[in-house]
Design an enzyme around this catalytic site. Sequence first.
Site, mmCIF file in Angstrom:
data_model
loop_
_atom_site.group_PDB
_atom_site.id
_atom_site.type_symbol
_atom_site.label_atom_id
_atom_site.label_comp_id
_atom_site.label_asym_id
_atom_site.label_seq_id
_atom_site.Cartn_x
_atom_site.Cartn_y
_atom_site.Cartn_z
ATOM 1 N N ARG A 16 -7.471 7.363 5.096
ATOM 2 C CA ARG A 16 -6.905 7.380 3.734
ATOM 3 C C ARG A 16 -7.593 8.423 2.843
ATOM 4 O O ARG A 16 -7.826 8.207 1.658
ATOM 5 C CB ARG A 16 -7.014 5.993 3.092
ATOM 6 N N LYS A 121 12.571 1.391 -3.406
ATOM 7 C CA LYS A 121 12.236 1.475 -1.977
ATOM 8 C C LYS A 121 13.112 2.482 -1.244
ATOM 9 O O LYS A 121 14.288 2.660 -1.563
ATOM 10 C CB LYS A 121 12.280 0.110 -1.325
ATOM 11 N N TRP A 570 7.055 -7.453 5.743
ATOM 12 C CA TRP A 570 5.943 -6.534 5.484
ATOM 13 C C TRP A 570 4.899 -6.549 6.604
ATOM 14 O O TRP A 570 3.768 -6.097 6.415
ATOM 15 C CB TRP A 570 5.309 -6.829 4.128
ATOM 16 N N ASP A 608 5.959 -16.857 -2.764
ATOM 17 C CA ASP A 608 6.499 -15.544 -3.106
ATOM 18 C C ASP A 608 7.458 -15.056 -2.038
ATOM 19 O O ASP A 608 7.122 -15.039 -0.854
ATOM 20 C CB ASP A 608 5.353 -14.521 -3.220
ATOM 21 N N GLU A 614 14.802 -7.194 -0.661
ATOM 22 C CA GLU A 614 14.692 -5.841 -0.109
ATOM 23 C C GLU A 614 14.861 -5.820 1.405
ATOM 24 O O GLU A 614 15.068 -4.764 1.985
ATOM 25 C CB GLU A 614 13.384 -5.179 -0.529
ATOM 26 N N GLU A 674 11.721 -10.052 -11.855
ATOM 27 C CA GLU A 674 11.486 -8.834 -12.644
ATOM 28 C C GLU A 674 12.764 -8.498 -13.411
ATOM 29 O O GLU A 674 13.804 -8.281 -12.813
ATOM 30 C CB GLU A 674 11.164 -7.703 -11.656
ATOM 31 N N HIS A 703 4.042 -2.593 -14.274
ATOM 32 C CA HIS A 703 3.741 -1.269 -13.708
ATOM 33 C C HIS A 703 3.265 -0.296 -14.773
ATOM 34 O O HIS A 703 2.757 0.767 -14.463
ATOM 35 C CB HIS A 703 4.979 -0.690 -13.005
HETATM 36 C C1 LIG Z 1 4.072 -5.881 -4.088
HETATM 37 N N1 LIG Z 1 3.920 -4.817 -3.128
HETATM 38 C C2 LIG Z 1 3.430 -5.046 -1.861
HETATM 39 C C3 LIG Z 1 4.143 -4.524 -0.769
HETATM 40 N N2 LIG Z 1 3.717 -4.727 0.487
HETATM 41 C C4 LIG Z 1 2.600 -5.447 0.698
HETATM 42 N N3 LIG Z 1 2.174 -5.651 1.960
HETATM 43 N N4 LIG Z 1 1.862 -5.965 -0.309
HETATM 44 C C5 LIG Z 1 2.257 -5.789 -1.604
HETATM 45 O O1 LIG Z 1 1.560 -6.276 -2.516
HETATM 46 N N5 LIG Z 1 5.262 -3.811 -0.971
HETATM 47 C C6 LIG Z 1 5.820 -3.616 -2.282
HETATM 48 C C7 LIG Z 1 4.767 -3.619 -3.310
HETATM 49 C C8 LIG Z 1 3.925 -2.377 -3.180
HETATM 50 N N6 LIG Z 1 2.864 -2.429 -4.082
HETATM 51 C C9 LIG Z 1 1.549 -2.260 -3.787
HETATM 52 C C10 LIG Z 1 0.674 -2.433 -4.829
HETATM 53 C C11 LIG Z 1 -0.664 -2.257 -4.631
HETATM 54 C C12 LIG Z 1 -1.132 -1.888 -3.392
HETATM 55 C C13 LIG Z 1 -2.582 -1.692 -3.252
HETATM 56 O O2 LIG Z 1 -3.265 -1.765 -4.241
HETATM 57 N N7 LIG Z 1 -3.105 -1.400 -2.066
HETATM 58 C C14 LIG Z 1 -4.520 -1.183 -1.941
HETATM 59 C C15 LIG Z 1 -5.044 -1.695 -0.628
HETATM 60 C C16 LIG Z 1 -5.141 -3.145 -0.659
HETATM 61 C C17 LIG Z 1 -6.152 -3.656 0.355
HETATM 62 O O3 LIG Z 1 -5.761 -4.189 1.360
HETATM 63 N N8 LIG Z 1 -7.420 -3.488 0.140
HETATM 64 C C18 LIG Z 1 -8.482 -3.963 1.011
HETATM 65 C C19 LIG Z 1 -9.420 -2.839 1.313
HETATM 66 C C20 LIG Z 1 -10.126 -2.399 0.082
HETATM 67 C C21 LIG Z 1 -10.703 -1.024 0.261
HETATM 68 O O4 LIG Z 1 -9.975 -0.052 0.200
HETATM 69 N N9 LIG Z 1 -12.001 -0.940 0.467
HETATM 70 C C22 LIG Z 1 -12.673 0.327 0.543
HETATM 71 C C23 LIG Z 1 -14.148 0.159 0.168
HETATM 72 C C24 LIG Z 1 -14.308 -0.334 -1.235
HETATM 73 C C25 LIG Z 1 -15.801 -0.424 -1.621
HETATM 74 O O5 LIG Z 1 -16.664 -0.612 -0.774
HETATM 75 O O6 LIG Z 1 -16.115 -0.326 -2.810
HETATM 76 C C26 LIG Z 1 -12.599 0.829 1.979
HETATM 77 O O7 LIG Z 1 -12.268 0.047 2.880
HETATM 78 O O8 LIG Z 1 -12.858 2.009 2.172
HETATM 79 C C27 LIG Z 1 -9.220 -5.113 0.366
HETATM 80 O O9 LIG Z 1 -8.990 -5.435 -0.806
HETATM 81 O O10 LIG Z 1 -10.035 -5.725 1.069
HETATM 82 C C28 LIG Z 1 -4.833 0.283 -2.009
HETATM 83 O O11 LIG Z 1 -5.961 0.544 -2.460
HETATM 84 O O12 LIG Z 1 -4.018 1.128 -1.606
HETATM 85 C C29 LIG Z 1 -0.277 -1.719 -2.337
HETATM 86 C C30 LIG Z 1 1.106 -1.893 -2.530
HETATM 87 N N1 LIG Z 2 1.661 -13.467 -6.132
HETATM 88 C C1 LIG Z 2 1.776 -12.033 -5.977
HETATM 89 C C2 LIG Z 2 3.208 -11.597 -6.002
HETATM 90 C C3 LIG Z 2 3.413 -10.121 -5.962
HETATM 91 S S1 LIG Z 2 5.022 -9.690 -5.604
HETATM 92 C C4 LIG Z 2 1.005 -11.337 -7.073
HETATM 93 O O1 LIG Z 2 0.907 -11.917 -8.143
HETATM 94 O O2 LIG Z 2 0.507 -10.240 -6.851
#
Ligand SMILES: CN1c2c(nc(N)[nH]c2=O)NC[C@@H]1CNc1ccc(C(=O)N[C@@H](CCC(=O)N[C@@H](CCC(=O)N[C@@H](CCC(=O)O)C(=O)O)C(=O)O)C(=O)O)cc1
Ligand SMILES: N[C@@H](CCS)C(=O)O
Length: 763
Positions: A16, A121, A570, A608, A614, A674, A703
């Site tokens: 990433r 999407k 998902w 949820d 979708e 929403e 958002h």
């Molecule tokens: C509602 N939405 C979602 C969708 N699909 C899902 N599977 N989940 C959803 O919530 N589809 C439609 C929408 C899309 N929206 C979003 C909104 C937000 C995100 C998001 O914020 N993604 C995060 C990753 C989330 C995650 O799993 N994080 C992990 C890992 C954390 C991390 O990155 N750690 C770092 C180190 C950090 C540190 O040490 O300080 C690392 O590993 O390097 C966690 O929380 O554990 C994002 O950041 O992209 C996605 C879709």
């Molecule tokens: N319970 C979830 C729904 C997202 S669609 C949240 O609050 O993030």
Amino acid sequence: MVTTHNLGFPRIGAKRELKFALEAYWKGQSTLDAVKQLGHELRQRHWALQAGLDLAPVGDFAFYDQVLDMSFTLGNLPARVQGFHGDELDNYFRVARGRSAQSAEAHAQCCGGVAAGEMTKWFDTNYHYIVPEFTAATRFKLDASRLLQQLAEARAQQVKAKPVIIGPVTYLAIGKSKDDTSQLALLPQLLQVYTELLETLAAQGVEWVQIDEPILVTELDADWQHAFNLAYHQLKSCRVKLLVATYFGQLADNQYLAANLPVAGLHVDAINARSEIVPLLGMLPAHKVLSVGVINGRNIWKTDLNATLDWLEPIAERLGERLWLAPSCSLLHVPVDLDSEQALDLEIRSWLAFATQKLDELQILATALTQGRAAVKDQLASNHTAIATRRSSQRVHKPQVKAALEKLTPQLGQRQNAYAVRASKQAALLKLPKYPTTTIGSFPQTADIRHARSEFKAGRLDAAGYQAAMQAEIARSIQEQEALGLDVLVHGEAERNDMVEYFGEQLDGYAFSQFGWVQSYGSRCVKPPILFGDISRPRAMTVDWIKYAQSLTSKPMKGMLTGPVTILNWSFVRDDQPRSVSCYQLALAIRQEVLDLEQAGINVIQIDEAALREGLPLRKAQWQSYLDWAVESFRITANGVADETQIHTHMCYSEFNDIIESIAAMDADVITIETSRSDMELLDAFKTFDYPNEIGPGVYDIHSPNIPDQADMVKLMQLAAERVPAERLWVNPDCGLKTRQWAEVLPALRNMVAAAKTLRANA
Ligand SMILES: CN1c2c(nc(N)[nH]c2=O)NC[C@@H]1CNc1ccc(C(=O)N[C@@H](CCC(=O)N[C@@H](CCC(=O)N[C@@H](CCC(=O)O)C(=O)O)C(=O)O)C(=O)O)cc1
Ligand SMILES: N[C@@H](CCS)C(=O)O
Ligand SMILES: [Zn+2]
């Protein structure tokens, strides 16, 4: 001779890298040059991984979104961002992300604040693009600089380059008219810019251009079909060869149209539309290339190479040099490299292929077709072993789970009494005011929370330390909610990495990766868990957290679960059984969790189903059969509870007109949706149908970083009350607050609670 090519490669980076570079820049911790340099390095790295192909995609890399890139290429920027000063990449981010009122102050004299482009999407994937905007004043103007620069980079690396662009008809179809202008009215002037673009590429010596027209896998009326003919008859004069790429589904009624467009080649998704390939051979003009998408670009399973060859060899025989091979669609939708996954169970890993491995598979198929299977004997044998072990594995097939599924009856999905009876029992128990307030579940996922989890996963923080850190977050969120005066509280979901992955990690039949990130939008990624076997729930997954949260407050605490359809949609799911079967298995597992929460004294439970709508198939003709099993799965999950237990569901993509009967059939006591950006017009469906249960129409858009105004929220609720009786209305935000900061959330919710009080006082 078979030509191999790829439609697109994931650009976020195996670790990433792009996400972290973008976010550092947006936070002011890095420079634009660093972002651009990383873009260059990622493109180089990804082309190197595709070096074995006859043609590699160029232009598939985007800093935020490939559709937004196309809008820039076509000079189609919303009027509100025209005239911005500074670097073009900054302006690009501004269209994508908007500029908040706070940071707009610095630009008050020049370009001010700006709303972000709408996101939606991309077909039936979990990727979201920035919607092109059209008005009567739209004028297109070519800016080929991005493509030309990437083409030059590719050539410097000796890449056999095939530029990739979105086709004109799909570009218009996936955009939105902001006035009454018909999108198709813009086609003639749009085609002039496409002609110019293709000529520019021809002048650079480009031979082939991939022109993506996935809209061909949807139902098209006569006007849109005509648009295809018009467009490609005009573009045929250009001096490049066009490969029209379709993917994500069957061409069906559009098959003849697609086969006969005046272009040099057609790409078809042979995973979703395999049965169309042989008929197409008869339909395709003799000069045309057929690119067959034989490797699944949407899942992570190894391809059955031997079976694919059995099917492909006669086709190769007929097509000869006109056969091209590729993944079914861009590999954007799968993680980069399985080799990073050193913690994954070895047997499960042997069943998988990520983007890099999928390209290896393509190579093996091409070699087998050109040199005979003997040339890749060992690879085919090891592929056969992997496919055979997966097929017969006891880790996949669990007789108890299959037996439980056979005992499913409609009674399991039936509440004991109708809504009216339940509602009065729930009112007596919960004693909520009119216009009750709640939130959707998540509170900000702060850097501290993410950091604690990553320390825990790395073994630097023990389980007790992690639990204490998460409990502290839960306690904080409850204190804040009590101080705000919310009526039904949530625990805030601090302990969840993601609303789907969190459950995948705890269910038997799921595996999860360490680096299997897939871009969801911009810099945001998800790591879909891998549903590989029959599903069961070894132990309760959320009960301790919710019980802890309830112990801190006398207000009702809402248990928070993700429903089976959303978990399914998902996740990376099995390809060896219908999706409906996996969904029913998930439903039985989550049902147990619902019953355990109820047993633990939780009286309000939200399930949820953000992805239920979708998940609708791309073609309407297939909607009903999907809705039947999706709704039944939800009912099985939710409806085993007593009348007094209030079931909520939440959906964030709420265009319900076409499916309102199915939404009602879910029979949730409360649905939160929403709606704020539609001025409550989305509630018309609920009024027309006379939706019988309670509704929480989102009163503010989560958002946006902007703080919603109390009076605006009152107005929105008054609009809602014109459509749904006030006694059945709740007051809540559009969706969860995980991507926001506390500094935004607190004033927003303060205003929301004040709005509810005003509504009560006026009632
Ligand atoms: C509602 N939405 C979602 C969708 N699909 C899902 N599977 N989940 C959803 O919530 N589809 C439609 C929408 C899309 N929206 C979003 C909104 C937000 C995100 C998001 O914020 N993604 C995060 C990753 C989330 C995650 O799993 N994080 C992990 C890992 C954390 C991390 O990155 N750690 C770092 C180190 C950090 C540190 O040490 O300080 C690392 O590993 O390097 C966690 O929380 O554990 C994002 O950041 O992209 C996605 C879709
Ligand atoms: N319970 C979830 C729904 C997202 S669609 C949240 O609050 O993030
Ligand atoms: Zn949501």
